[in-house]
Design a protein around this motif. Structure first.
Motif, PDB file in Angstrom:
ATOM      1  N   THR A 127       0.830  -1.210   0.000  1.00 54.90           N
ATOM      2  CA  THR A 127       0.000   0.000   0.000  1.00 54.90           C
ATOM      3  C   THR A 127       0.860   1.254   0.000  1.00 54.90           C
ATOM      4  OG1 THR A 127      -1.713  -1.195   1.218  1.00 54.90           O
ATOM      5  CG2 THR A 127      -1.852   1.207   1.210  1.00 54.90           C
ATOM      6  N   VAL A 128       1.927   1.242   0.808  1.00 54.32           N
ATOM      7  CA  VAL A 128       2.835   2.396   0.867  1.00 54.32           C
ATOM      8  C   VAL A 128       3.517   2.590  -0.481  1.00 54.32           C
ATOM      9  CG1 VAL A 128       4.871   3.362   1.998  1.00 54.32           C
ATOM     10  CG2 VAL A 128       3.191   2.095   3.346  1.00 54.32           C
ATOM     11  N   LYS A 129       3.905   1.502  -1.116  1.00 49.32           N
ATOM     12  CA  LYS A 129       4.529   1.581  -2.441  1.00 49.32           C
ATOM     13  C   LYS A 129       3.599   2.280  -3.432  1.00 49.32           C
ATOM     14  CE  LYS A 129       6.123  -1.281  -6.292  1.00 49.32           C
ATOM     15  NZ  LYS A 129       6.421  -2.649  -6.775  1.00 49.32           N
ATOM     16  N   SER A 130       2.323   1.878  -3.432  1.00 50.03           N
ATOM     17  CA  SER A 130       1.355   2.490  -4.345  1.00 50.03           C
ATOM     18  C   SER A 130       1.168   3.969  -4.048  1.00 50.03           C
ATOM     19  CB  SER A 130       0.017   1.751  -4.246  1.00 50.03           C
ATOM     20  OG  SER A 130       0.154   0.398  -4.594  1.00 50.03           O
ATOM     21  N   THR A 131       1.168   4.314  -2.754  1.00 46.64           N
ATOM     22  CA  THR A 131       1.001   5.716  -2.364  1.00 46.64           C
ATOM     23  C   THR A 131       2.156   6.574  -2.867  1.00 46.64           C
ATOM     24  OG1 THR A 131      -0.221   5.043  -0.390  1.00 46.64           O
ATOM     25  CG2 THR A 131       0.691   7.263  -0.404  1.00 46.64           C
ATOM     26  N   ILE A 132       3.382   6.085  -2.696  1.00 44.52           N
ATOM     27  CA  ILE A 132       4.552   6.843  -3.140  1.00 44.52           C
ATOM     28  C   ILE A 132       4.551   6.999  -4.659  1.00 44.52           C
ATOM     29  CG2 ILE A 132       7.075   6.860  -3.239  1.00 44.52           C
ATOM     30  CD1 ILE A 132       7.096   5.420  -0.558  1.00 44.52           C
ATOM     31  N   GLN A 133       4.260   5.915  -5.364  1.00 45.23           N
ATOM     32  CA  GLN A 133       4.244   5.980  -6.819  1.00 45.23           C
ATOM     33  C   GLN A 133       3.166   6.937  -7.331  1.00 45.23           C
ATOM     34  OE1 GLN A 133       3.839   1.769  -7.738  1.00 45.23           O
ATOM     35  NE2 GLN A 133       5.955   1.685  -8.453  1.00 45.23           N
ATOM     36  N   LYS A 134       2.052   6.996  -6.620  1.00 50.25           N
ATOM     37  CA  LYS A 134       0.949   7.868  -7.043  1.00 50.25           C
ATOM     38  C   LYS A 134       1.268   9.339  -6.785  1.00 50.25           C
ATOM     39  CE  LYS A 134      -3.943   8.804  -6.118  1.00 50.25           C
ATOM     40  NZ  LYS A 134      -5.136   8.394  -5.306  1.00 50.25           N
ATOM     41  N   ASN A 135       1.862   9.623  -5.626  1.00 48.28           N
ATOM     42  CA  ASN A 135       2.074  11.015  -5.228  1.00 48.28           C
ATOM     43  C   ASN A 135       3.396  11.607  -5.701  1.00 48.28           C
ATOM     44  OD1 ASN A 135      -0.387  10.890  -3.912  1.00 48.28           O
ATOM     45  ND2 ASN A 135       0.518  10.332  -1.944  1.00 48.28           N
ATOM     46  N   ILE A 136       4.376  10.753  -6.029  1.00 46.20           N
ATOM     47  CA  ILE A 136       5.684  11.249  -6.484  1.00 46.20           C
ATOM     48  C   ILE A 136       5.952  10.650  -7.855  1.00 46.20           C
ATOM     49  CG2 ILE A 136       8.132  11.469  -5.933  1.00 46.20           C
ATOM     50  CD1 ILE A 136       7.424  11.063  -3.024  1.00 46.20           C
ATOM     51  N   ALA A 137       5.634  11.401  -8.863  1.00 48.39           N
ATOM     52  CA  ALA A 137       5.722  10.894 -10.234  1.00 48.39           C
ATOM     53  C   ALA A 137       7.168  10.754 -10.688  1.00 48.39           C
ATOM     54  CB  ALA A 137       4.962  11.835 -11.178  1.00 48.39           C
ATOM     55  N   GLY A 138       7.380   9.845 -11.614  1.00 48.70           N
ATOM     56  CA  GLY A 138       8.695   9.682 -12.226  1.00 48.70           C
ATOM     57  C   GLY A 138       9.677   8.864 -11.422  1.00 48.70           C
ATOM     58  N   THR A 139       9.252   8.281 -10.326  1.00 50.75           N
ATOM     59  CA  THR A 139      10.165   7.505  -9.486  1.00 50.75           C
ATOM     60  C   THR A 139       9.854   6.020  -9.591  1.00 50.75           C
ATOM     61  OG1 THR A 139       8.719   7.764  -7.558  1.00 50.75           O
ATOM     62  CG2 THR A 139      10.479   9.378  -7.838  1.00 50.75           C
TER      63      THR A 139
END
Length: 483
Positions: free
Chosen positions: A284-296
């Motif tokens: 879930t945390v992985k999905s949150t980071i990918q959603k909120n911080i683009a290009g990473t």
């Protein structure tokens, strides 16, 4: 009365009881063995992944390497002056960031603020290529021809030729990791222990000090107090670090600010190490980071597990799929055999149970008697099964068969992290690293509890079928069986 009768009946039917117990024992032993080997596989895989991840690291945030531009090949360049004095040594260092594109240091704070993130630390991964040696200039010599021309004239002087000369250079490549000295529990240095000297202090965030790996120190004869020179800058060695894993590839650790200066990457990082508040919510945390911080690119241990191949992966898949299904099939077969044998034994005791009912035993008492005998057989089978399972697990551990794990690429260009000093970048390198792992088969208390539960369950199943058969008997059945 119940206990006395139970003991007498089991004593009279020792062979039948032993056959039922052994059937259950084989099924339970197989379950213990498969569970223990699977646990050993998991430990082996965790050991491999530990070489890629820092202690306490749940995931890393990186950015894939960009394709080189048309005017840049991405290869290092070295410039030297050809001097006539061969005794003059020349040296040049090429410092390059590695592990993907650099990220702004401000992203570390942004990642740490995401829901489910406990802490985040930035690190900069560098690769240093050092070339040193010397040139020797050749000398021009003229050649004279002795062939005479018409009229007996003498020889002529030919074109001068260069003889001798050359170059002798040594190329040394090593990795450097920038460490956030205020958060060393998370990051590239977290997978190593300081065995000589000391680690960084919070006051050394800008100091020219270094911690080097034990293998690099031994190879280059460094010790605490030595001076390490990188690209013209001198760093004092304050500590020798021994990695927890032999697969760690970081050679030199510098304070993050010093690494940024060295790599001309001010306020830049290549890897952000992330620790989640709950290890069960990593996806879930992985999905949150990918959603909120683009290009990473966010990489977790589960992603790295998919890159592990070789005999370890094959054996793990077999233990997970074939082994578990086989143990379930054998266990079900053992339960059915025990139930059928118990039911068959009840059929041969028609006279006994019919007589007991004629004497006034109710059906529930007869059923209780059969179930009691079956549970005792099940517990006996459980004890034998645990003994066989422990023996099998101990044999596997004693033999310690060697398995090979190959750490491949996670699929992102340039790798999702820094050098292998605790970050997952080692898994994404183009070349695969091969690790030999000794397999063990640890037996946990949970596995023993499972075996006991299976033993009781097997006894209850067999007893239920036998008891149902016995409860349907009538006193008249006993009279018909009298010859």
């Amino acid at each position: 009365m119940f206990g006395i009768y139970l003991k007498r009946e089991l004593s009279r039917r020792k062979k039948a009881a032993l056959v039922i117990a052994m059937g259950l024992a084989l099924g339970i032993a197989l379950v213990i063995t498969v569970n223990s080997v699977s646990a050993g596989m998991q430990q082996a895989q965790e050991k491999v992944l530990k070489s890629l991840y820092g202690l306490g690291t749940d995931m890393t945030v990186t950015k894939a390497q960009a394709a080189p531009s048309a005017n840049s090949s991405g290869r290092p360049k070295f410039n030297f002056d050809a001097k006539s004095d061969s005794s003059t040594s020349q040296s040049s260092d090429r410092v390059m960031t590695q592990g993907g594109q650099t990220l702004k240091s401000s992203l570390v704070t942004e990642v740490a603020a995401q829901k489910g993130v406990s802490s985040a630390v930035g690190s900069l991964s560098l690769n240093v290529v050092k070339v040193d040696g010397s040139f020797t200039q050749g000398k021009a010599k003229s050649s004279t021809s002795n062939q005479g021309g018409p009229g007996g004239q003498g020889g002529s002087t030919g074109m001068p030729q260069v003889q001798g000369g050359g170059a002798s250079f040594d190329v040394n490549s090593y990795s450097v990791a920038g460490v956030d000295v205020s958060h060393q529990a998370l990051g590239p240095l977290a997978t190593s222990k300081i065995t000589t000297g000391s680690t960084f202090t919070a006051e050394q965030s800008s100091a020219k000090v270094a911690v080097i790996s034990k293998s690099y120190a031994k190879e280059n004869k460094y010790k605490v107090g030595s001076t390490l020179k990188i690209s013209g800058k001198k760093y004092k060695v304050i500590g020798i670090a021994t990695p927890d894993s032999s697969e760690s590839t970081t050679d030199v650790y510098l304070p993050l600010k010093q690494a940024q200066t060295l790599g001309d990457a001010k306020n830049k990082v290549t890897t952000i190490y992330v620790k989640a508040t709950d290890s069960k919510q990593i996806a879930t945390v992985k999905s949150t980071i990918q959603k909120n911080i683009a290009g990473t690119t966010v990489t977790t241990s589960a992603d790295l597990a998919d890159t592990v191949s070789g005999s370890l992966s094959t054996a793990s898949n077999l233990a997970t799929s074939v082994g578990k299904w086989l143990s379930i099939a054998v266990l079900v077969a053992a339960f059915l055999v025990a139930a059928l044998l118990t039911s068959s034994a009840v059929s041969r005791r028609v006279r006994e149970f019919g007589t007991l009912k004629a004497l006034g035993w109710p059906s529930r008492k007869v059923t209780r008697q059969v179930v009691g005998e079956s549970i005792v057989n099940g517990l006996l089978g459980g004890a034998l099964g645990i003994a066989l399972g422990l023996a099998a697990a101990y044999t596997v551990t004693a033999i310690s068969p060697k398995l090979t794990a190959e750490l491949g690429s996670t699929g992102s260009t340039g790798g999702p992290g820094g050098p292998g000093g605790g970050g997952p970048g080692a898994a994404a390198s183009a070349a695969k690293n091969t690790v030999d792992i000794a397999l063990s088969a640890p037996v946990s208390v949970t596995t023993i509890a499972l075996a006991v539960g299976l033993a009781v369950t097997g006894g209850l199943i067999a007893g239920a079928m036998g008891g149902w058969r016995a409860s349907r008997m009538r006193p008249a059945d006993a009279l018909r069986s009298v010859s």
